[in-house]
Design a protein around this motif. Sequence first.
Motif, mmCIF file in Angstrom:
data_model
loop_
_atom_site.group_PDB
_atom_site.id
_atom_site.type_symbol
_atom_site.label_atom_id
_atom_site.label_comp_id
_atom_site.label_asym_id
_atom_site.label_seq_id
_atom_site.Cartn_x
_atom_site.Cartn_y
_atom_site.Cartn_z
ATOM 1 N N VAL A 17 60.733 17.911 25.042
ATOM 2 C CA VAL A 17 60.031 17.456 26.235
ATOM 3 C C VAL A 17 59.062 16.362 25.799
ATOM 4 C CG1 VAL A 17 58.514 18.148 28.125
ATOM 5 C CG2 VAL A 17 60.181 19.765 27.210
ATOM 6 N N ARG A 18 59.099 15.225 26.483
ATOM 7 C CA ARG A 18 58.158 14.146 26.159
ATOM 8 C C ARG A 18 57.351 13.801 27.398
ATOM 9 N NH1 ARG A 18 59.192 15.275 21.605
ATOM 10 N NH2 ARG A 18 60.614 14.220 20.190
ATOM 11 N N LYS A 19 56.128 13.367 27.155
ATOM 12 C CA LYS A 19 55.288 12.892 28.252
ATOM 13 C C LYS A 19 55.684 11.457 28.590
ATOM 14 C CE LYS A 19 51.503 15.852 28.662
ATOM 15 N NZ LYS A 19 52.315 17.064 28.750
ATOM 16 N N GLU A 25 56.333 15.143 32.771
ATOM 17 C CA GLU A 25 57.062 15.442 31.556
ATOM 18 C C GLU A 25 58.538 15.149 31.771
ATOM 19 O OE1 GLU A 25 56.110 19.505 30.606
ATOM 20 O OE2 GLU A 25 54.549 18.807 29.232
ATOM 21 N N ILE A 26 59.178 14.609 30.737
ATOM 22 C CA ILE A 26 60.614 14.372 30.821
ATOM 23 C C ILE A 26 61.290 15.323 29.853
ATOM 24 C CG2 ILE A 26 62.398 12.581 30.842
ATOM 25 C CD1 ILE A 26 60.178 10.580 30.197
ATOM 26 N N VAL A 27 62.274 16.038 30.369
ATOM 27 C CA VAL A 27 63.034 16.942 29.509
ATOM 28 C C VAL A 27 64.209 16.160 28.927
ATOM 29 C CG1 VAL A 27 64.358 19.075 29.412
ATOM 30 C CG2 VAL A 27 62.355 18.917 30.909
ATOM 31 N N LEU A 28 64.150 15.881 27.624
ATOM 32 C CA LEU A 28 65.241 15.126 26.990
ATOM 33 C C LEU A 28 66.374 16.063 26.575
ATOM 34 C CD1 LEU A 28 63.343 12.557 24.745
ATOM 35 C CD2 LEU A 28 64.007 12.385 27.133
ATOM 36 N N LEU A 29 66.002 17.278 26.140
ATOM 37 C CA LEU A 29 67.007 18.288 25.792
ATOM 38 C C LEU A 29 66.525 19.631 26.302
ATOM 39 C CD1 LEU A 29 67.807 17.235 22.097
ATOM 40 C CD2 LEU A 29 69.327 16.954 24.064
ATOM 41 N N GLY A 46 79.030 12.519 25.482
ATOM 42 C CA GLY A 46 78.316 12.552 26.750
ATOM 43 C C GLY A 46 77.927 11.151 27.152
ATOM 44 N N PRO A 47 77.543 10.974 28.425
ATOM 45 C CA PRO A 47 77.181 9.644 28.907
ATOM 46 C C PRO A 47 75.968 9.081 28.177
ATOM 47 C CG PRO A 47 77.247 11.251 30.716
ATOM 48 C CD PRO A 47 77.431 12.013 29.446
ATOM 49 N N SER A 48 75.754 7.788 28.291
ATOM 50 C CA SER A 48 74.572 7.125 27.741
ATOM 51 C C SER A 48 73.319 7.787 28.286
ATOM 52 C CB SER A 48 74.547 5.667 28.185
ATOM 53 O OG SER A 48 75.095 4.880 27.205
ATOM 54 N N GLY A 49 72.344 8.031 27.432
ATOM 55 C CA GLY A 49 71.078 8.603 27.873
ATOM 56 C C GLY A 49 71.105 10.110 28.045
ATOM 57 N N SER A 50 72.206 10.781 27.619
ATOM 58 C CA SER A 50 72.287 12.227 27.822
ATOM 59 C C SER A 50 71.550 13.006 26.724
ATOM 60 C CB SER A 50 73.752 12.682 27.918
ATOM 61 O OG SER A 50 74.487 12.258 26.797
ATOM 62 N N GLY A 51 71.039 12.305 25.710
ATOM 63 C CA GLY A 51 70.240 12.984 24.688
ATOM 64 C C GLY A 51 70.948 13.168 23.359
ATOM 65 N N LYS A 52 72.104 12.516 23.181
ATOM 66 C CA LYS A 52 72.913 12.713 21.973
ATOM 67 C C LYS A 52 72.154 12.277 20.711
ATOM 68 C CE LYS A 52 76.251 9.998 23.416
ATOM 69 N NZ LYS A 52 75.617 9.480 24.653
ATOM 70 N N SER A 53 71.578 11.077 20.748
ATOM 71 C CA SER A 53 70.872 10.587 19.550
ATOM 72 C C SER A 53 69.633 11.428 19.276
ATOM 73 C CB SER A 53 70.488 9.109 19.716
ATOM 74 O OG SER A 53 71.650 8.321 19.786
ATOM 75 N N THR A 54 68.932 11.808 20.335
ATOM 76 C CA THR A 54 67.752 12.658 20.171
ATOM 77 C C THR A 54 68.160 13.958 19.473
ATOM 78 O OG1 THR A 54 66.857 11.736 22.211
ATOM 79 C CG2 THR A 54 65.827 13.751 21.395
ATOM 80 N N LEU A 55 69.254 14.543 19.918
ATOM 81 C CA LEU A 55 69.727 15.810 19.355
ATOM 82 C C LEU A 55 70.026 15.679 17.863
ATOM 83 C CD1 LEU A 55 70.732 18.707 19.532
ATOM 84 C CD2 LEU A 55 72.841 17.874 20.567
ATOM 85 N N GLY A 259 79.111 -0.170 21.712
ATOM 86 C CA GLY A 259 78.005 0.734 21.391
ATOM 87 C C GLY A 259 77.137 0.952 22.607
ATOM 88 N N ASN A 260 75.998 1.597 22.398
ATOM 89 C CA ASN A 260 75.084 1.751 23.548
ATOM 90 C C ASN A 260 73.642 1.681 23.121
ATOM 91 O OD1 ASN A 260 74.404 4.232 22.429
ATOM 92 N ND2 ASN A 260 74.520 5.335 24.355
HETATM 93 P P1 ADP Z 1 72.006 8.963 24.069
HETATM 94 O O1 ADP Z 1 72.032 8.839 22.586
HETATM 95 O O2 ADP Z 1 72.858 10.068 24.600
HETATM 96 O O3 ADP Z 1 72.359 7.659 24.741
HETATM 97 P P2 ADP Z 1 69.143 9.321 23.722
HETATM 98 O O4 ADP Z 1 68.978 10.573 22.972
HETATM 99 O O5 ADP Z 1 68.991 8.042 22.970
HETATM 100 O O6 ADP Z 1 70.522 9.342 24.531
HETATM 101 O O7 ADP Z 1 68.083 9.301 24.909
HETATM 102 C C1 ADP Z 1 68.035 10.281 25.922
HETATM 103 C C2 ADP Z 1 67.063 9.878 26.971
HETATM 104 O O8 ADP Z 1 65.753 10.003 26.487
HETATM 105 C C3 ADP Z 1 67.169 8.446 27.417
HETATM 106 O O9 ADP Z 1 66.955 8.418 28.807
HETATM 107 C C4 ADP Z 1 66.067 7.729 26.653
HETATM 108 O O10 ADP Z 1 65.640 6.605 27.351
HETATM 109 C C5 ADP Z 1 65.030 8.798 26.593
HETATM 110 N N1 ADP Z 1 64.147 8.796 25.411
HETATM 111 C C6 ADP Z 1 64.504 8.728 24.133
HETATM 112 N N2 ADP Z 1 63.425 8.858 23.320
HETATM 113 C C7 ADP Z 1 62.340 9.022 24.137
HETATM 114 C C8 ADP Z 1 60.927 9.236 23.925
HETATM 115 N N3 ADP Z 1 60.413 9.282 22.696
HETATM 116 N N4 ADP Z 1 60.128 9.368 25.019
HETATM 117 C C9 ADP Z 1 60.656 9.318 26.259
HETATM 118 N N5 ADP Z 1 61.947 9.136 26.525
HETATM 119 C C10 ADP Z 1 62.801 8.996 25.477
#
Ligand code: ADP
Length: 260
Positions: A17-19, A25-29, A46-55, A259-260
Amino acid sequence: MERTPRANVELEKVSVVRKSTGAAEIVLLHEISFRAGGGETTTIIGPSGSGKSTLIRLLNRLDELSAGRITLNGDDITAIDPLLLRRRVAMVLQKPFMFEGTVLANLQRPFLYRKETPPGRESETVRRALGLARLSTGLLERDARSLSGGEQQRVNLARALINHPEVLLLDEPTSALDRPTADHLAATLHDVCRAERLAVIMVTHDLRLAEHTADQLIYLEQGRIVEKGAAAELLRQPQTEAFRRFLAEPAWEKETRHGN
Ligand code: ADP
Ligand code: MG
């Protein structure tokens, strides 16, 4: 041959969760749970922005989780020194990154960081890493930045494998490569995963790569797992309308190249 898995990565209800700029708050995962075992490839799509890189970045602590737990062979990864963790959990990024100098200098780099004597060009350490990445020893003296994209990605892979990691993370490793080069890298990854009993965790937009390498498949949407299971079965028979639609999108192939 040793058949017991070397590594066992487990995520238990992991949330991020990020502010945002406001108070919201935004729930990323959201409560992500799965297990990735040695000798197997777990592929996250998963689609772009679904949280794959964050995970994937959570797994070597380039990002931190907000709730839940990640363990490596039963040990909470937050209890492991980050530098040691990144040696055990290696990462290959989307675009190959080459340091200035020769291929050999690039492979020696991790040792210099740790102030250890780097292995020489004839050493078993260098030969093993080259062999795993299917690179010829003839490339060792070449300027790394003069290599093709596919060769550079292999040098990246060799540099990741030179430390004998237990887990290999890949974030869209083929998205900068053309089709035949991507297929060749996919075959290499498949063999390395099996031979080294590595737990491979890979994000990809490349359906062919997923088909050829994935054992376990995880489909993410908006930070949540929508489908998880044996890759061959899920790809043949998606369980949800969302995943069915995703697989039918032509964007799959497009994003492979851009890429994305
Ligand atoms: P993916 O790799 O699936 O395209 P990401 O994991 O890069 O997705 O990002 C997931 C979502 O979180 C995106 O909407 C991105 O803009 C957002 N995001 C990534 N990092 C942060 C952060 N530190 N704070 C807020 N939002 C973030
Ligand atoms: Mg991403």
